[in-house]
Design an enzyme around this catalytic site. Structure first.
Site, PDB file in Angstrom:
ATOM      1  N   SER A 270       6.016  12.309  -3.962  1.00 12.30           N
ATOM      2  CA  SER A 270       4.616  12.560  -4.281  1.00 12.30           C
ATOM      3  C   SER A 270       4.024  13.516  -3.256  1.00 12.30           C
ATOM      4  O   SER A 270       4.144  13.302  -2.046  1.00 12.30           O
ATOM      5  CB  SER A 270       3.833  11.242  -4.274  1.00 12.30           C
ATOM      6  OG  SER A 270       2.454  11.481  -4.427  1.00 12.30           O
ATOM      7  N   VAL A 271       3.362  14.589  -3.755  1.00 10.34           N
ATOM      8  CA  VAL A 271       2.796  15.603  -2.871  1.00 10.34           C
ATOM      9  C   VAL A 271       1.279  15.698  -3.022  1.00 10.34           C
ATOM     10  O   VAL A 271       0.658  16.675  -2.601  1.00 10.34           O
ATOM     11  CB  VAL A 271       3.456  16.979  -3.137  1.00 10.34           C
ATOM     12  CG1 VAL A 271       4.924  16.952  -2.714  1.00 10.34           C
ATOM     13  CG2 VAL A 271       3.332  17.379  -4.603  1.00 10.34           C
TER      14      VAL A 271
ATOM     15  N   ASP B 264       0.819  -1.226   0.000  1.00 10.11           N
ATOM     16  CA  ASP B 264       0.000   0.000   0.000  1.00 10.11           C
ATOM     17  C   ASP B 264       0.847   1.269   0.000  1.00 10.11           C
ATOM     18  O   ASP B 264       0.414   2.319   0.477  1.00 10.11           O
ATOM     19  CB  ASP B 264      -0.960   0.025   1.211  1.00 10.11           C
ATOM     20  CG  ASP B 264      -1.814  -1.220   1.307  1.00 10.11           C
ATOM     21  OD1 ASP B 264      -2.455  -1.564   0.303  1.00 10.11           O
ATOM     22  OD2 ASP B 264      -1.821  -1.856   2.377  1.00 10.11           O
TER      23      ASP B 264
ATOM     24  N   LYS C 237       2.873  10.322  -0.474  1.00  4.71           N
ATOM     25  CA  LYS C 237       1.993  10.890   0.552  1.00  4.71           C
ATOM     26  C   LYS C 237       2.718  11.792   1.554  1.00  4.71           C
ATOM     27  O   LYS C 237       2.334  11.870   2.724  1.00  4.71           O
ATOM     28  CB  LYS C 237       1.224   9.790   1.285  1.00  4.71           C
ATOM     29  CG  LYS C 237       0.252   9.057   0.366  1.00  4.71           C
ATOM     30  CD  LYS C 237      -0.786   8.261   1.140  1.00  4.71           C
ATOM     31  CE  LYS C 237      -1.825   7.659   0.206  1.00  4.71           C
ATOM     32  NZ  LYS C 237      -2.889   6.928   0.916  1.00  4.71           N
ATOM     33  N   LEU C 238       3.730  12.504   1.097  1.00  9.41           N
ATOM     34  CA  LEU C 238       4.391  13.470   1.977  1.00  9.41           C
ATOM     35  C   LEU C 238       3.405  14.535   2.436  1.00  9.41           C
ATOM     36  O   LEU C 238       3.484  15.038   3.569  1.00  9.41           O
ATOM     37  CB  LEU C 238       5.569  14.109   1.242  1.00  9.41           C
ATOM     38  CG  LEU C 238       6.397  15.114   2.039  1.00  9.41           C
ATOM     39  CD1 LEU C 238       7.090  14.436   3.224  1.00  9.41           C
ATOM     40  CD2 LEU C 238       7.442  15.797   1.141  1.00  9.41           C
TER      41      LEU C 238
ATOM     42  N   THR D 123      -8.400  -3.159  -2.146  1.00  9.74           N
ATOM     43  CA  THR D 123      -9.002  -4.447  -2.484  1.00  9.74           C
ATOM     44  C   THR D 123     -10.185  -4.781  -1.592  1.00  9.74           C
ATOM     45  O   THR D 123     -11.226  -5.236  -2.058  1.00  9.74           O
ATOM     46  CB  THR D 123      -7.944  -5.560  -2.376  1.00  9.74           C
ATOM     47  OG1 THR D 123      -6.911  -5.295  -3.320  1.00  9.74           O
ATOM     48  CG2 THR D 123      -8.546  -6.928  -2.674  1.00  9.74           C
TER      49      THR D 123
ATOM     50  N   ALA E 278      -3.852  -7.727  -4.348  1.00  9.20           N
ATOM     51  CA  ALA E 278      -3.180  -6.435  -4.411  1.00  9.20           C
ATOM     52  C   ALA E 278      -4.068  -5.453  -5.162  1.00  9.20           C
ATOM     53  O   ALA E 278      -4.638  -5.790  -6.194  1.00  9.20           O
ATOM     54  CB  ALA E 278      -1.837  -6.570  -5.121  1.00  9.20           C
ATOM     55  N   GLY E 279      -4.178  -4.243  -4.643  1.00 10.87           N
ATOM     56  CA  GLY E 279      -4.937  -3.206  -5.330  1.00 10.87           C
ATOM     57  C   GLY E 279      -4.073  -1.987  -5.540  1.00 10.87           C
ATOM     58  O   GLY E 279      -3.500  -1.454  -4.587  1.00 10.87           O
ATOM     59  N   HIS E 280      -3.936  -1.546  -6.780  1.00 14.02           N
ATOM     60  CA  HIS E 280      -3.136  -0.368  -7.087  1.00 14.02           C
ATOM     61  C   HIS E 280      -4.059   0.763  -7.528  1.00 14.02           C
ATOM     62  O   HIS E 280      -4.844   0.604  -8.462  1.00 14.02           O
ATOM     63  CB  HIS E 280      -2.112  -0.694  -8.181  1.00 14.02           C
ATOM     64  CG  HIS E 280      -1.043  -1.642  -7.721  1.00 14.02           C
ATOM     65  ND1 HIS E 280      -0.115  -2.196  -8.570  1.00 14.02           N
ATOM     66  CD2 HIS E 280      -0.766  -2.120  -6.490  1.00 14.02           C
ATOM     67  CE1 HIS E 280       0.695  -2.984  -7.876  1.00 14.02           C
ATOM     68  NE2 HIS E 280       0.311  -2.947  -6.615  1.00 14.02           N
TER      69      HIS E 280
ATOM     70  N   LYS F 184       2.444   2.153  -5.110  1.00 12.61           N
ATOM     71  CA  LYS F 184       3.114   1.634  -6.315  1.00 12.61           C
ATOM     72  C   LYS F 184       2.320   1.937  -7.576  1.00 12.61           C
ATOM     73  O   LYS F 184       2.896   2.167  -8.638  1.00 12.61           O
ATOM     74  CB  LYS F 184       3.323   0.122  -6.174  1.00 12.61           C
ATOM     75  CG  LYS F 184       4.340  -0.263  -5.113  1.00 12.61           C
ATOM     76  CD  LYS F 184       4.549  -1.761  -5.036  1.00 12.61           C
ATOM     77  CE  LYS F 184       3.339  -2.492  -4.520  1.00 12.61           C
ATOM     78  NZ  LYS F 184       2.948  -2.113  -3.155  1.00 12.61           N
TER      79      LYS F 184
ATOM     80  N   GLN G  49       1.983  -5.930  -3.232  1.00 11.99           N
ATOM     81  CA  GLN G  49       2.319  -5.937  -1.804  1.00 11.99           C
ATOM     82  C   GLN G  49       3.651  -5.240  -1.534  1.00 11.99           C
ATOM     83  O   GLN G  49       4.022  -4.336  -2.259  1.00 11.99           O
ATOM     84  CB  GLN G  49       2.308  -7.376  -1.241  1.00 11.99           C
ATOM     85  CG  GLN G  49       0.938  -8.013  -1.170  1.00 11.99           C
ATOM     86  CD  GLN G  49       0.566  -8.766  -2.426  1.00 11.99           C
ATOM     87  OE1 GLN G  49       1.398  -9.282  -3.149  1.00 11.99           O
ATOM     88  NE2 GLN G  49      -0.722  -8.842  -2.692  1.00 11.99           N
TER      89      GLN G  49
END
Length: 432
Positions: free
Chosen positions: A414-415, A13, A332-333, A301, A39-41, A16, A225
């Site tokens: 990533s912001v 999580d 997720k900064l 998921t 897995a969920g992207h 990715k 994962q």
């Protein structure tokens, strides 16, 4: 012939999906190498959210070839549902843009039934499986009674395997798990329909990917994962049923180790995990709930809420070493905005000793106390930043300190959830 692996550096999580989506612009082929629809992207492009479970995350770039490798276990019903949803939006209209390995294994209804029944019987000792049948499918693969796509395409072979295996599985379901037996005819009929639609995509993907690399095509290898859920190297038994680490990309996509040119490790700016298992930096308080809400930390998921905690540099440093990570993508900064101070775990302690790496013994893990370092937070929003210099000073300090603690440089920060809400520091497909 650049082959770049994207691997999760925590408990999954990590984001990715977004990173693969960004890097896919520079790749010709995007290949998934392990896991299944557990897995969920999640991708956000032009404000629209897309959740993928089996189709690689590069699918939102037209003209790219998406490969489901031999290391993946595939639920045909889930895959077809995903294909239909993507085609309704104008993607995957060309059959040649999706290829499924003829050596990938097929998830069967008895795999799901066994998975769910076992988890229910475990009670408080639940592992946290999604109940999608992934573990039992891998069990059958190793027991040499699984169904590969190559076998699935031949009805005589499939019928004989299904008949023989179902007899054994039904006996187990009834006697050991107190579940109803499954019917051969209904399974056979449903899977005949699946076969008729998926057969056009099935091929020897190993031959395809290796030929592409010889032709100097760019290949992006996507795992599911994270490192700490690897069946060998994770927090066993609270792990998934496959090798999530970068070395698994070779066996799961049928290429040689020498063909891997770069490994990107994905790490969230804090830490999360879904399901049971140890989590030394977990925050079981209002701050943990704030991270959960602000970060939208609910499983792609299952929808289950993710447990949240401080960044664990021990975990990520170990993932960097284990995977041979050449650079990190920090996601997720922006979620940390407004939190002051911010804590980072730099080691663990028990009454007996200090640990700089994650121990294997669950008895030891239960005694671990995190050793924290505090860093100043920031209050300025980050969403508009496209360079590190545009970040607040304390956010830059946090990023640089994580580089030092984890032993790898940042490639990307990533912001925000959108594709464009990203600071790109280096592209692994391009010369540095």
């Amino acid at each position: 012939m650049p082959a770049v692996v994207v691997v999760g550096a925590q408990w999954g999580d990590e984001g990715k999906g977004k990173v693969v989506d960004i890097l896919a612009e520079h790749a010709d082929i995007i290949a998934r190498y392990q896991g299944g629809n557990n897995a969920g992207h999640t991708l956000v492009v032009d404000g629209r959210k897309t959740v993928l479970h089996l189709v690689p995350s590069g699918v939102l770039h037209h003209g790219k070839v998406c490969v489901i490798g031999n290391g993946v276990v595939v639920d045909p019903a889930v895959l077809l549902e995903e294909i239909d949803a993507l085609r309704a939006r104008g993607y995957l209209l060309d059959d040649d843009c999706l290829k499924i390995s003829d050596r990938a294994h097929v998830i069967m209804p008895y795999h799901r039934a066994i998975d769910q029944a076992r988890e229910r019987l475990r009670g408080e000792g639940r592992i946290g499986t999604t109940g999608r049948g992934i573990g039992p499918a891998y069990e059958d693969k190793m027991a040499r009674i699984g169904v590969r796509f190559a076998d699935f395409l031949d009805d005589d072979t499939f019928s004989a395997t299904l008949s023989q295996t179902l007899e054994e599985k039904n006996a187990y379901l009834r006697a050991m798990l107190n579940e109803e037996a499954l019917d051969f005819e209904s399974i056979h009929q449903a899977y005949q329909e699946f076969r008729s639609r998926l057969a056009r995509h099935v091929t020897d993907t190993g031959v395809f990917v290796r030929a592409a690399l010889r032709a100097s095509k760019r290949v992006l290898l996507e795992g599911g994962q994270g490192t700490m859920l690897d069946v060998d190297h994770g927090t066993y038994p609270y792990v998934t049923s496959s090798n999530t680490v970068a070395s698994g990309a070779c066996t799961g996509s049928a290429i040689a180790p020498s063909q891997i040119t770069f490994v990107v490790g994905i790490a969230k700016a804090y830490t999360t995990r879904v399901g049971g298992g140890p989590f030394p930096t977990e925050l079981s308080d209002a701050l943990g709930r704030k991270l959960q809400q602000d970060g939208d930390e609910f499983g792609a998921t299952t929808g289950r809420p993710r447990r949240c905690g401080w960044f664990d540099a021990v975990v990520v440093r170990q993932a960097v070493e284990l995977n041979g990570v050449g650079g990190l993508a920090l996601t997720k900064l922006d979620v940390l905005t407004g939190i002051d101070p911010i804590r980072v775990c730099v080691a663990y302690e028990t009454k007996q000793r200090r640990y700089e790496t994650f121990p294997a013994s669950n008895a030891v893990i239960r005694q671990l106390t995190p050793v924290f370092e505090e860093l100043p937070g920031w209050r300025e929003p980050l969403g508009g930043a496209r360079t590190l210099d545009e970040l607040p000073a304390n956010a830059r300090r946090y990023v640089r300190r994580l580089e030092e603690l984890c032993g790898a440089p940042m490639l990307l920060v990533s912001v925000g959830p959108g594709r464009n809400e990203t600071i790109m520091l280096r592209n692994p497909f391009l010369p540095s």
